[in-house]
Design a protein around this motif. Structure first.
Motif, PDB file in Angstrom:
ATOM      1  N   ASP A   1       0.809  -1.218   0.000  1.00  0.00           N
ATOM      2  CA  ASP A   1       0.000   0.000   0.000  1.00  0.00           C
ATOM      3  C   ASP A   1       0.846   1.273   0.000  1.00  0.00           C
ATOM      4  N   HIS A   2       2.044   1.178  -0.606  1.00  0.00           N
ATOM      5  CA  HIS A   2       2.845   2.401  -0.714  1.00  0.00           C
ATOM      6  C   HIS A   2       3.544   2.417  -2.076  1.00  0.00           C
ATOM      7  N   ASP A   3       3.965   3.628  -2.479  1.00  0.00           N
ATOM      8  CA  ASP A   3       4.583   3.799  -3.796  1.00  0.00           C
ATOM      9  C   ASP A   3       6.100   3.795  -3.733  1.00  0.00           C
ATOM     10  N   GLN A   4       6.653   4.205  -2.601  1.00  0.00           N
ATOM     11  CA  GLN A   4       8.105   4.188  -2.416  1.00  0.00           C
ATOM     12  C   GLN A   4       8.389   3.731  -0.993  1.00  0.00           C
ATOM     13  N   GLU A   5       9.525   3.094  -0.844  1.00  0.00           N
ATOM     14  CA  GLU A   5       9.973   2.647   0.479  1.00  0.00           C
ATOM     15  C   GLU A   5      11.371   3.216   0.682  1.00  0.00           C
ATOM     16  N   ILE A   6      11.564   3.978   1.753  1.00  0.00           N
ATOM     17  CA  ILE A   6      12.844   4.673   1.953  1.00  0.00           C
ATOM     18  C   ILE A   6      13.360   4.408   3.355  1.00  0.00           C
ATOM     19  N   PHE A   7      14.614   3.986   3.437  1.00  0.00           N
ATOM     20  CA  PHE A   7      15.238   3.709   4.736  1.00  0.00           C
ATOM     21  C   PHE A   7      16.090   4.906   5.144  1.00  0.00           C
TER      22      PHE A   7
ATOM     23  N   PRO B   1      18.352  14.601  -2.933  1.00  0.00           N
ATOM     24  CA  PRO B   1      17.058  14.691  -2.244  1.00  0.00           C
ATOM     25  C   PRO B   1      16.249  13.401  -2.435  1.00  0.00           C
ATOM     26  N   ILE B   2      15.274  13.209  -1.605  1.00  0.00           N
ATOM     27  CA  ILE B   2      14.307  12.135  -1.825  1.00  0.00           C
ATOM     28  C   ILE B   2      13.287  12.708  -2.815  1.00  0.00           C
ATOM     29  N   ARG B   3      13.204  12.083  -3.982  1.00  0.00           N
ATOM     30  CA  ARG B   3      12.336  12.622  -5.030  1.00  0.00           C
ATOM     31  C   ARG B   3      10.970  11.955  -4.979  1.00  0.00           C
ATOM     32  N   VAL B   4       9.932  12.774  -4.909  1.00  0.00           N
ATOM     33  CA  VAL B   4       8.567  12.254  -4.788  1.00  0.00           C
ATOM     34  C   VAL B   4       7.671  12.915  -5.828  1.00  0.00           C
ATOM     35  N   LYS B   5       6.478  12.335  -5.969  1.00  0.00           N
ATOM     36  CA  LYS B   5       5.477  12.926  -6.860  1.00  0.00           C
ATOM     37  C   LYS B   5       4.209  13.192  -6.056  1.00  0.00           C
ATOM     38  N   GLU B   6       3.490  14.213  -6.441  1.00  0.00           N
ATOM     39  CA  GLU B   6       2.248  14.516  -5.751  1.00  0.00           C
ATOM     40  C   GLU B   6       1.323  13.307  -5.813  1.00  0.00           C
ATOM     41  N   GLY B   7       0.697  12.989  -4.700  1.00  0.00           N
ATOM     42  CA  GLY B   7      -0.244  11.867  -4.648  1.00  0.00           C
ATOM     43  C   GLY B   7       0.385  10.564  -4.199  1.00  0.00           C
ATOM     44  N   GLN B   8       1.714  10.518  -4.133  1.00  0.00           N
ATOM     45  CA  GLN B   8       2.359   9.269  -3.698  1.00  0.00           C
ATOM     46  C   GLN B   8       2.197   9.050  -2.205  1.00  0.00           C
ATOM     47  N   ARG B   9       2.215   7.776  -1.858  1.00  0.00           N
ATOM     48  CA  ARG B   9       2.301   7.382  -0.443  1.00  0.00           C
ATOM     49  C   ARG B   9       3.715   6.840  -0.242  1.00  0.00           C
ATOM     50  N   VAL B  10       4.485   7.525   0.561  1.00  0.00           N
ATOM     51  CA  VAL B  10       5.886   7.145   0.761  1.00  0.00           C
ATOM     52  C   VAL B  10       6.046   6.540   2.150  1.00  0.00           C
ATOM     53  N   LEU B  11       6.553   5.324   2.153  1.00  0.00           N
ATOM     54  CA  LEU B  11       6.774   4.631   3.427  1.00  0.00           C
ATOM     55  C   LEU B  11       8.200   4.903   3.887  1.00  0.00           C
ATOM     56  N   LEU B  12       8.332   5.557   5.028  1.00  0.00           N
ATOM     57  CA  LEU B  12       9.646   5.835   5.607  1.00  0.00           C
ATOM     58  C   LEU B  12       9.912   4.818   6.705  1.00  0.00           C
ATOM     59  N   ARG B  13      11.064   4.159   6.608  1.00  0.00           N
ATOM     60  CA  ARG B  13      11.486   3.263   7.692  1.00  0.00           C
ATOM     61  C   ARG B  13      12.651   3.978   8.368  1.00  0.00           C
ATOM     62  N   ILE B  14      12.396   4.504   9.534  1.00  0.00           N
ATOM     63  CA  ILE B  14      13.348   5.399  10.189  1.00  0.00           C
ATOM     64  C   ILE B  14      13.976   4.712  11.394  1.00  0.00           C
TER      65      ILE B  14
END
Ligand SMILES: [Cu+2]
Length: 446
Positions: free
Chosen positions: A154-160, A199-212
């Motif tokens: 359920d996400h468009d990008q996954e970022i650690f 930078p972390i590049r995103v698009k409007e409307g995306q759901r970005v999952l951050l694993r922090i």
């Protein structure tokens, strides 16, 4: 749509080889000195895994056995701890539990069945004392992600994102005494100071999952993303009972938060520490929407109070319905060691290795009562097990499963534990200076 995207530094290495033979490890780590460029012409010398900070992302499948070969290319004995995994003491990576140290210029193999699923990590479990070139003051940390058997897409990008301080030095502590504490000169998210990485590049409307991950040796961190909110979905890798939107996240050393950000404010923004000093010295990363440019903007979040209770169900955990819950009381205190000296820490009046072991029976249910009588918060960690938050400063909760919990100053936190992984188990404060000066105990199965 379910696209996976990693920051370039994390995509390097550690992809299991498709051609490996039966005797080949699934992953290989080299512990070695390295230098990286945190900002243009600003170099940081440290020790890290496979020459990168964080180390390579180790991606495993829940329940599928793995072997990791670790080469210690340094001149000191080392050890790697697999944080948040329910694995045997012999491979957990703590010498107090019986995992062997890896001698200088030797290697060791760790084989285990990864579980439970979620955002885990790995790091050195050495001692530092006053030597800030060692243990968790270095770059010896990396993400270890255990894929669940069924991953909801359920996400468009996954970022650690790992939060880290560099150039540690000993400084005089608080106003009320002359204790020694650790301060830092530089800060980063992954290997770059704010404004000096991609930078972390995103698009409007995306759901970005951050694993922090807060990979700090000593500091509890508060972070925000200007113009956006975080929907917290998991803590320490475990889904929370009540996912909730918040303006800021708080993580003690070793804590992880998985949060989804809905990208609906086109612009160029700063995700970073709310502490101005630390953010201006590098603790942050730029979030850039497609087609947007200009100076990254920072907006301080409101003074919303961070509270685990927001993500739990009201009332006691289900375990309370079952009989034979034993209470184990653990009192944390500071022993002032003298002016310009490092304080000692005690659990029930004693410092490690003299602390009394916590005795449990296999499959027994226990209520651990963390009674913090000191004036500092402590991120306490139990190895090889997951506990459930049960009461925070007198308020009952359930449905939050963790392996680290920050116990507030002069406050009590109660957690429920099922003793389901026999073997020696380390319990300690994850603040390196506290751990090194006595804040540690062993849990033993009898
Ligand atoms: Cu502590």
């Amino acid at each position: 749509m379910h696209r996976r995207h990693f920051l370039a530094s994390l995509a390097a290495a550690a992809i299991p080889s498709a051609t490996r033979g039966a005797d080949q490890p699934d992953f290989t780590l080299h512990i070695a000195p390295m230098t990286f460029e945190i900002a243009p012409r600003k170099m940081v010398k440290t020790i890290a895994y496979n020459g990168s900070v964080p180390g390579p992302l180790l991606r495993m499948k829940e329940g599928q056995a793995v072997t990791i070969e670790v080469f210690n290319d340094t001149g000191d004995a080392e050890i790697v701890h697999w944080h948040g995994l329910q694995i045997p003491s012999a491979v957990d990576g703590a010498m107090e539990e019986g995992t062997p140290l890896i001698p200088a210029h030797k290697s060791a193999r760790y084989s285990f069945i990864p579980k439970p699923s979620g955002t885990r990590w790995y790091h050195t479990h050495g001692m530092a004392g006053r030597n800030l070139k060692r243990a968790t003051y270095t770059g010896q940390f990396g993400f270890l992600y255990i894929e669940p058997r069924n991953e909801p897409g359920d996400h468009d990008q996954e970022i650690f994102l790992a939060l880290k301080e560099w150039e540690p030095y000993l400084a005089s502590g608080g106003v009320d005494d002359d204790s020694i504490d650790v301060a830092y000169g530089l800060f980063s998210v992954n290997d770059r100071a704010l404004g000096h990485g991609e930078p972390i590049r995103v698009k409007e409307g995306q759901r970005v999952l951050l694993r922090i991950l807060n990979a700090s040796a000593t500091i509890t961190r508060r972070i925000a993303l200007a113009g956006h909110k975080f929907r917290v979905v998991a803590m320490d890798g475990n889904p929370v009972a009540v996912p909730q939107e918040v303006q800021a996240l708080e993580l003690g050393p070793a804590e992880r938060i998985d949060a989804i950000v809905q990208m609906k404010q086109p612009g160029v923004w700063i995700l970073g520490a709310t502490d101005d000093h630390d953010r201006e010295r590098g603790m942050g990363v730029v979030i850039e929407y497609a087609g947007q440019s200009g100076e990254p903007r920072w907006l301080a979040p409101g003074d919303e109070h961070w509270d685990y209770l927001a993500f739990g169900n009201a009332g006691q955990p289900d375990s309370q319905a079952q009989p034979a819950v034993e209470r184990v009381s653990l009192v944390f205190e500071k022993k002032f060691a003298g002016h310009h000296w490092v304080d000692k820490w005690t659990i029930n009046g004693k410092s490690f290795p003299k602390t009394d072991p916590i005795r449990v029976r296999a499959n027994g249910r226990y209520r651990l009562v963390f009674d913090n009588r000191s004036d500092e918060a402590h991120p306490v960690h139990l190895h090889r097990h997951t506990f459930e938050l049960a009461k925070i400063a007198g308020v009952a909760t359930s449905g939050i499963h963790k392996d680290v919990v920050v116990v507030g100053a002069k406050s009590q936190t109660e957690v429920d534990l099922i003793a389901n992984n026999p073997g020696l188990t380390l319990f300690h404060c994850h603040q390196q200076m506290h751990m090194d000066y006595g804040f540690m105990s062993l849990m033993e199965y009898v």
